[in-house]
Design a protein around this motif. Structure first.
Motif: not given
Length: 138
Positions: A43-45
């Motif tokens: 994920r982006e995080q």
């Protein structure tokens, strides 16, 4: 001998007790004595400023996979004593997969190695190699 699915389910119960693993969204996809596979949706995080998987995320996967491999080989509670990691290329794609195996096992420790792959469009690319010593707890 323990049924493979029962063994995997026991490993997943341990993973479910690890708050950090839950925060990252790690999944135990395979487990056998001396072998483990962990996966994580990228994920982006979990990426750094250039869009690659953060090195700490790759390192987490390697560390946990090494510990599963060593713990299942020794069949006792364990912790990581030490490990090193070589980052080979950026982790780019939709998913990371860490595959670890015990290379040498004694009564008190297991030396294990791990390959971490980034999966993009169904193709796996090796992005890191790790080796560690897993020791009996206590």
């Amino acid at each position: 001998m323990v049924d493979p699915q029962v063994f995997l389910n026991m490993g997943r119960e341990v993973l479910a007790q690890q708050a950090f693993s839950q925060l990252l969204g790690a999944e135990l996809s395979a487990l056998a004595p001396g072998r483990a596979e962990l996966q994580l949706a990228l994920r982006e995080q979990l990426k750094q400023q250039n869009g690659f998987a953060h090195g700490g995320v790759i390192s987490y996967l390697a560390d946990n996979a090494l510990t599963y491999a060593g713990g299942t080989a020794m069949q006792v509670p364990v912790v990581t004593s030490e490990f090193k990691i070589n980052y080979l290329r950026p982790g780019l794609g939709e998913r990371l997969i860490a595959r670890a195996e015990a290379v040498h096992v004694s009564k008190t420790q297991a030396v294990c190695r791990c390959e971490v792959y980034a999966v993009a469009d169904g193709a796996e690319k090796l992005c890191a190699l790790a080796q560690g010593t897993i020791v009996k707890l206590g």
